[in-house]
Enzyme design. Structure first.
Site, short mmCIF file in Angstrom:
data_model
loop_
_atom_site.label_atom_id
_atom_site.label_comp_id
_atom_site.label_asym_id
_atom_site.label_seq_id
_atom_site.Cartn_x
_atom_site.Cartn_y
_atom_site.Cartn_z
N ASN A 212 0.85 -1.19 0.00
CA ASN A 212 0.00 0.00 0.00
C ASN A 212 0.88 1.24 0.00
OD1 ASN A 212 0.45 0.91 2.87
ND2 ASN A 212 -0.30 -1.17 3.21
N ASP A 281 -3.97 -6.24 4.93
CA ASP A 281 -4.95 -7.13 5.57
C ASP A 281 -4.86 -8.55 5.03
OD1 ASP A 281 -6.19 -5.27 7.32
OD2 ASP A 281 -7.09 -4.32 5.57
N LYS A 291 10.37 -16.06 -10.28
CA LYS A 291 9.52 -15.03 -10.90
C LYS A 291 8.51 -15.71 -11.83
CE LYS A 291 9.55 -11.23 -14.11
NZ LYS A 291 10.28 -10.55 -15.16
N PHE A 326 -4.53 3.46 14.82
CA PHE A 326 -4.81 4.44 13.78
C PHE A 326 -5.97 3.93 12.94
CE2 PHE A 326 -1.56 7.83 13.34
CZ PHE A 326 -0.85 7.54 14.48
N LYS A 340 -13.22 0.86 15.94
CA LYS A 340 -11.92 0.20 16.08
C LYS A 340 -11.38 0.30 17.51
CE LYS A 340 -10.93 0.52 11.24
NZ LYS A 340 -10.29 1.19 10.12
N LYS A 344 -10.56 -3.22 18.95
CA LYS A 344 -9.14 -3.56 19.15
C LYS A 344 -8.65 -3.16 20.55
CE LYS A 344 -8.37 -3.08 14.19
NZ LYS A 344 -7.37 -3.12 13.14
N1 CTP Z 1 -3.63 -3.07 12.11
C1 CTP Z 1 -2.79 -4.07 12.53
N2 CTP Z 1 -2.75 -5.26 11.85
C2 CTP Z 1 -3.53 -5.45 10.77
C3 CTP Z 1 -4.40 -4.41 10.32
C4 CTP Z 1 -4.42 -3.24 11.03
O1 CTP Z 1 -2.06 -3.90 13.52
N3 CTP Z 1 -3.47 -6.60 10.12
C5 CTP Z 1 -3.68 -1.81 12.88
C6 CTP Z 1 -3.12 -0.60 12.17
O2 CTP Z 1 -1.75 -0.42 12.47
C7 CTP Z 1 -3.99 0.52 12.71
C8 CTP Z 1 -5.33 -0.15 12.99
O3 CTP Z 1 -5.04 -1.52 13.10
O4 CTP Z 1 -3.51 1.01 13.94
C9 CTP Z 1 -6.41 0.09 12.01
O5 CTP Z 1 -6.02 -0.27 10.75
P1 CTP Z 1 -7.02 -0.10 9.51
O6 CTP Z 1 -6.34 -0.68 8.31
O7 CTP Z 1 -7.57 1.27 9.44
O8 CTP Z 1 -8.23 -0.99 9.93
P2 CTP Z 1 -8.66 -2.44 9.64
O9 CTP Z 1 -8.65 -3.19 10.92
O10 CTP Z 1 -7.87 -3.01 8.51
O11 CTP Z 1 -10.19 -2.24 9.26
P3 CTP Z 1 -10.94 -1.81 7.92
O12 CTP Z 1 -10.14 -2.35 6.77
O13 CTP Z 1 -12.27 -2.45 8.09
O14 CTP Z 1 -11.02 -0.31 7.94
#
Ligand code: CTP
Length: 404
Positions: A212, A281, A291, A326, A340, A344
């Site tokens: 990302n 995710d 490759k 975050f 969240k 969390k």
């Molecule tokens: N985070 C994490 N591990 C993951 C995904 C997220 O530790 N696999 C943490 C990020 O560092 C951030 C928070 O979770 O502090 C929220 O991440 P975000 O990507 O906004 O949320 P998601 O849980 O992925 O939810 P969604 O995709 O539904 O918005």
């Protein structure tokens, strides 16, 4: 005079403006606050006030030259830079402001400011037209973005006869800004902070990955600011183009699985966790060791979920740690952040809106600090200023948890 162990040293830089006489009052105000005060003057400043005035007030030698007087004397700009807990330049002329904005170091004061790791407060004072010039304003913005604290000049009749902004801010306001920085300079001493930052890359084959656009800038700014405030910092970082933040222990990882492992091992010793990483995710269910040739590329890639590192740490928290997450959102940032926060088990979630121009890769951002009972909206700030604001809240949460 040498400072007592608990006494902090403030280095007052005086530059050549008529407001230099008010620096005498500032020195006295800072001494009344309990600081040990040392003064550095530019050549031009000595035309307005003599070094003897400051020497008498502070009972300390007043430095005006880069060049040590005797062979055994300390290298002034390095020793002063290290001694200072806070540096304040008041008054700061347009010229010195410009020099600092561009990293020039051609006299003792500018060299000391460049050499110091201490927070720097600037109180500009100049003619209204000089203050309003775009170039001056850009210099101010550039300095602010780099973490300098600017105490804006006041408005009124100026020494030159013009009326408008440019007058040195009130001594009490400058002293207050110095006190706030002095408090910040130590408020995380002994606190162990774990920060996750940057993206994660999930390999498809040795050259392709799912990732990302996170630059890591926010997390790095938090790690650096926390270290500056005395914290023992471990930064677990995904791939970024950023240099290691000064003062932090850095563990570089690539995938979410590696980030989880590094975060879990630092977690045991942490008092605070700040999860700013944009963890992927998902990851490809299979990784090709060679490759994949163009003709062999599949039409779709099977994915599997990555562990949610923050959720895992939040669930493992016995309540003694401060956990900050975050939430990068394109919808309603506060509502999502609150969700969240609960899901969390965080103490605070920093929500940011990534639907517009701000967010990933940019230097500025608009954020909300969401806690169990409040959502505080901040103005658009650069990432360093956000780090500073966030750590103010974290430091208060640490004190609350410790009952101090
Ligand atoms: N985070 C994490 N591990 C993951 C995904 C997220 O530790 N696999 C943490 C990020 O560092 C951030 C928070 O979770 O502090 C929220 O991440 P975000 O990507 O906004 O949320 P998601 O849980 O992925 O939810 P969604 O995709 O539904 O918005």
């Amino acid at each position: 005079m040498t400072a007592t162990p608990e006494q902090q040293t403030v280095l007052v830089g005086v530059t050549g403006g008529i407001g230099a006489y008010k620096a005498c009052e500032l020195v006295r105000a800072l001494m009344r606050c309990g600081f040990r005060v040392k003064v550095v003057m530019t050549d031009a400043a000595t035309r307005f006030v003599t070094p003897l005035t400051f020497r008498t007030l502070t009972r300390e030698p007043v430095a005006t030259s880069l060049w040590a007087d005797e062979p055994g004397d300390p290298v002034h700009h390095v020793s002063l830079a290290q001694e200072a807990d806070v540096v304040v330049v008041a008054p700061c002329t347009a010229n010195v402001l410009a020099k600092l904005a561009h990293g020039r170091a051609d006299d003792l004061l500018t060299t000391t400011v460049l050499a110091t790791e201490a927070p720097v407060v600037l109180a500009p004072a100049m003619n209204v037209h000089m203050w309003r010039k775009e170039v001056t304003q850009r210099n101010v913005d550039a300095l602010r973005a780099r973490g300098f604290v600017i105490v804006a000049p006041g408005s009124g009749e100026l020494a030159c006869g013009d009326v408008g902004e440019g007058r040195l801010a009130e001594v009490a306001a400058i002293a207050e800004a110095v006190e706030a920085e002095a408090r910040r300079a130590r408020d995380l001493a002994g606190v162990r902070v774990l920060v996750t930052a940057g993206p994660t890359y999930e390999p498809i084959d040795p050259v392709r990955f799912i990732g990302n656009r996170s630059s890591g800038k926010t997390g790095y700014a938090i790690a650096e600011e926390a270290a500056r405030r005395g914290a023992d910092v471990t930064l677990v970082s995904g791939p970024t183009a950023l240099p290691d933040p000064f003062g932090a222990r850095v563990v570089r990882v690539t995938t979410a699985a590696e980030m989880r492992e590094a975060a879990l091992s630092a977690w045991a010793d942490a008092d605070v966790v700040i999860a700013s990483a944009a963890v992927s995710d998902v990851r490809p269910a299979a990784r090709s060791s060679g490759k994949i040739k163009k003709d062999a590329l599949p039409d779709s890639i099977a994915l599997e979920r990555n562990p949610d590192i923050l959720a895992e740490l939040g669930a493992a928290n016995d309540g003694s740690r401060v956990v900050v997450g975050f939430a990068a959102e394109t919808g309603d940032p506060v509502a999502e952040a609150r969700r969240k926060l609960e899901a969390k088990r965080c103490d605070l979630v920093v929500a940011n809106d990534v639907s517009g121009d701000l967010g990933f890769g940019t230097d500025a951002n608009r954020v909300w600090f969401v806690t169990g009972d409040a959502a505080e909206e901040l103005p658009v700030l650069d990432k360093r200023a956000i780090a500073r604001e966030l750590l103010d809240r974290v430091s208060a949460l640490v004190r609350r948890k410790r009952g101090t």
